[in-house]
Motif scaffolding. Structure first.
Motif, PDB file in Angstrom:
ATOM      1  N   TRP A 143       0.850  -1.189   0.000  1.00  0.00           N
ATOM      2  CA  TRP A 143       0.000   0.000   0.000  1.00  0.00           C
ATOM      3  C   TRP A 143       0.881   1.232   0.000  1.00  0.00           C
ATOM      4  CZ3 TRP A 143      -5.275   0.216  -0.194  1.00  0.00           C
ATOM      5  CH2 TRP A 143      -5.955  -0.989  -0.018  1.00  0.00           C
ATOM      6  N   THR A 144       0.473   2.247  -0.711  1.00  0.00           N
ATOM      7  CA  THR A 144       1.158   3.534  -0.708  1.00  0.00           C
ATOM      8  C   THR A 144       0.144   4.614  -0.389  1.00  0.00           C
ATOM      9  OG1 THR A 144       2.694   2.783  -2.414  1.00  0.00           O
ATOM     10  CG2 THR A 144       2.539   5.152  -2.055  1.00  0.00           C
ATOM     11  N   HIS A 145       0.449   5.433   0.611  1.00  0.00           N
ATOM     12  CA  HIS A 145      -0.330   6.632   0.917  1.00  0.00           C
ATOM     13  C   HIS A 145       0.560   7.824   0.614  1.00  0.00           C
ATOM     14  CE1 HIS A 145      -3.275   4.736   4.069  1.00  0.00           C
ATOM     15  NE2 HIS A 145      -3.424   4.252   2.852  1.00  0.00           N
ATOM     16  N   GLY A 146      -0.035   8.894   0.123  1.00  0.00           N
ATOM     17  CA  GLY A 146       0.767  10.068  -0.169  1.00  0.00           C
ATOM     18  C   GLY A 146      -0.056  11.299  -0.465  1.00  0.00           C
ATOM     19  N   ASN A 147       0.662  12.381  -0.717  1.00  0.00           N
ATOM     20  CA  ASN A 147       0.045  13.673  -1.022  1.00  0.00           C
ATOM     21  C   ASN A 147       0.730  14.309  -2.219  1.00  0.00           C
ATOM     22  OD1 ASN A 147       0.238  14.042   2.435  1.00  0.00           O
ATOM     23  ND2 ASN A 147      -1.714  13.842   1.406  1.00  0.00           N
ATOM     24  N   PHE A 148      -0.035  15.112  -2.952  1.00  0.00           N
ATOM     25  CA  PHE A 148       0.486  15.947  -4.023  1.00  0.00           C
ATOM     26  C   PHE A 148      -0.401  17.169  -4.136  1.00  0.00           C
ATOM     27  CE2 PHE A 148      -2.520  13.128  -6.135  1.00  0.00           C
ATOM     28  CZ  PHE A 148      -3.254  14.001  -6.929  1.00  0.00           C
ATOM     29  N   VAL A 149       0.025  18.135  -4.927  1.00  0.00           N
ATOM     30  CA  VAL A 149      -0.708  19.388  -5.087  1.00  0.00           C
ATOM     31  C   VAL A 149      -1.246  19.474  -6.512  1.00  0.00           C
ATOM     32  CG1 VAL A 149      -0.553  21.897  -4.918  1.00  0.00           C
ATOM     33  CG2 VAL A 149       0.807  20.480  -3.405  1.00  0.00           C
ATOM     34  N   ALA A 150      -2.493  19.946  -6.638  1.00  0.00           N
ATOM     35  CA  ALA A 150      -3.123  20.124  -7.952  1.00  0.00           C
ATOM     36  C   ALA A 150      -3.947  21.407  -7.944  1.00  0.00           C
ATOM     37  CB  ALA A 150      -4.008  18.923  -8.282  1.00  0.00           C
ATOM     38  N   ARG A 151      -4.349  21.826  -9.137  1.00  0.00           N
ATOM     39  CA  ARG A 151      -5.211  23.007  -9.309  1.00  0.00           C
ATOM     40  C   ARG A 151      -6.404  22.625 -10.166  1.00  0.00           C
ATOM     41  NH1 ARG A 151      -1.797  27.995  -8.861  1.00  0.00           N
ATOM     42  NH2 ARG A 151       0.313  27.233  -8.853  1.00  0.00           N
ATOM     43  N   ARG A 152      -7.516  23.300  -9.949  1.00  0.00           N
ATOM     44  CA  ARG A 152      -8.654  23.114 -10.846  1.00  0.00           C
ATOM     45  C   ARG A 152      -8.255  23.575 -12.232  1.00  0.00           C
ATOM     46  NH1 ARG A 152     -14.362  24.163  -8.834  1.00  0.00           N
ATOM     47  NH2 ARG A 152     -14.738  23.381 -10.911  1.00  0.00           N
ATOM     48  N   LYS A 153      -8.748  22.872 -13.251  1.00  0.00           N
ATOM     49  CA  LYS A 153      -8.438  23.269 -14.627  1.00  0.00           C
ATOM     50  C   LYS A 153      -9.016  24.644 -14.897  1.00  0.00           C
ATOM     51  CE  LYS A 153      -7.712  18.837 -16.751  1.00  0.00           C
ATOM     52  NZ  LYS A 153      -8.096  17.909 -17.804  1.00  0.00           N
ATOM     53  N   ALA A 178      -5.498  28.844 -10.699  1.00  0.00           N
ATOM     54  CA  ALA A 178      -6.431  28.524  -9.614  1.00  0.00           C
ATOM     55  C   ALA A 178      -5.621  28.245  -8.346  1.00  0.00           C
ATOM     56  CB  ALA A 178      -7.259  27.302  -9.995  1.00  0.00           C
ATOM     57  N   PRO A 179      -6.253  28.363  -7.188  1.00  0.00           N
ATOM     58  CA  PRO A 179      -5.548  28.035  -5.941  1.00  0.00           C
ATOM     59  C   PRO A 179      -5.120  26.567  -5.933  1.00  0.00           C
ATOM     60  CG  PRO A 179      -7.678  29.055  -5.481  1.00  0.00           C
ATOM     61  CD  PRO A 179      -7.611  28.810  -6.952  1.00  0.00           C
ATOM     62  N   ARG A 180      -4.028  26.298  -5.251  1.00  0.00           N
ATOM     63  CA  ARG A 180      -3.540  24.934  -5.154  1.00  0.00           C
ATOM     64  C   ARG A 180      -4.332  24.171  -4.092  1.00  0.00           C
ATOM     65  NH1 ARG A 180       2.678  24.522  -5.195  1.00  0.00           N
ATOM     66  NH2 ARG A 180       2.359  24.599  -2.970  1.00  0.00           N
ATOM     67  N   THR A 181      -4.556  22.883  -4.362  1.00  0.00           N
ATOM     68  CA  THR A 181      -5.286  22.008  -3.443  1.00  0.00           C
ATOM     69  C   THR A 181      -4.412  20.807  -3.139  1.00  0.00           C
ATOM     70  OG1 THR A 181      -7.399  22.679  -4.398  1.00  0.00           O
ATOM     71  CG2 THR A 181      -7.372  20.616  -3.160  1.00  0.00           C
ATOM     72  N   LEU A 182      -4.315  20.466  -1.868  1.00  0.00           N
ATOM     73  CA  LEU A 182      -3.555  19.291  -1.464  1.00  0.00           C
ATOM     74  C   LEU A 182      -4.441  18.061  -1.610  1.00  0.00           C
ATOM     75  CD1 LEU A 182      -0.863  18.334  -0.231  1.00  0.00           C
ATOM     76  CD2 LEU A 182      -1.927  18.580   2.012  1.00  0.00           C
ATOM     77  N   PHE A 183      -3.926  17.025  -2.272  1.00  0.00           N
ATOM     78  CA  PHE A 183      -4.646  15.783  -2.496  1.00  0.00           C
ATOM     79  C   PHE A 183      -4.018  14.648  -1.693  1.00  0.00           C
ATOM     80  CE2 PHE A 183      -6.731  17.840  -5.914  1.00  0.00           C
ATOM     81  CZ  PHE A 183      -7.783  17.036  -6.323  1.00  0.00           C
ATOM     82  N   PHE A 184      -4.836  13.697  -1.335  1.00  0.00           N
ATOM     83  CA  PHE A 184      -4.393  12.432  -0.753  1.00  0.00           C
ATOM     84  C   PHE A 184      -4.577  11.362  -1.818  1.00  0.00           C
ATOM     85  CE2 PHE A 184      -5.751   8.373   1.051  1.00  0.00           C
ATOM     86  CZ  PHE A 184      -4.683   8.062   1.880  1.00  0.00           C
TER      87      PHE A 184
END
Length: 156
Positions: free
Chosen positions: A51-61, A71-77
């Motif tokens: 199993w891998t858990h992690g985070n990255f950052v994305a923006r709305r298109k 767009a503002p950055r959003t942290l994802f799991f």
């Protein structure tokens, strides 16, 4: 041998694209694209399952009147599973909080700080990752592996 800087960036980019493809396919009105930022991950193996858990950052298109503004950055799991017959994304979701107050059940992002509600006991959301690595998690029930009583229960 540890991969070089550019190989790690390419691997992280592929991972983020795979996770966002999973998320965007389930949320057609909330499309996201990668944003600059580090990919954080914690890997745990148990009974032949990784199993891998992690985070990255994305923006709305970009869309609307001013698509040139970022767009503002959003942290994802994200959560990945690797078994003998499957490898892929299980969970990809915007992050809300990493711990919950045991008294009033308010959510908080940082469990080591004093709580705004005035209580002093928090409950960690994921025993797989907590205090072992800096992965932040969504609300309990929004991911498959690692949440307290589900620590050794796998969902395929």
């Amino acid at each position: 041998m540890e991969p070089g800087h550019f190989e790690r960036l390419a691997r992280d980019r592929r991972l983020v694209m795979e996770c966002l493809s999973h998320y965007n396919s389930m949320h057609p009105n909330m499309q996201y694209e990668p944003a600059p930022g580090e990919v954080i991950r914690y890997i745990r193996s148990h009974d032949g399952v990784s199993w891998t858990h992690g985070n990255f950052v994305a923006r709305r298109k970009r869309s609307g009147c001013f698509p040139f503004l970022p767009a503002p950055r959003t942290l994802f799991f994200f959560e990945l599973i690797r078994t003998s017959d499957f490898h892929g994304v299980v969970t990809c979701t915007p992050l809300l909080a990493d711990c919950i107050c045991k008294t009033c059940y308010r959510l908080y992002d940082f469990p080591d700080r004093s709580l705004a509600c005035g209580h002093n006991e928090t409950e960690t959301i994921c025993e797989m990752c907590y205090r072992r690595f800096g992965v932040l998690h969504p609300f309990p029930g929004e991911f498959a592996y690692g949440y307290r009583e589900y620590l050794y229960r796998c969902y395929y």
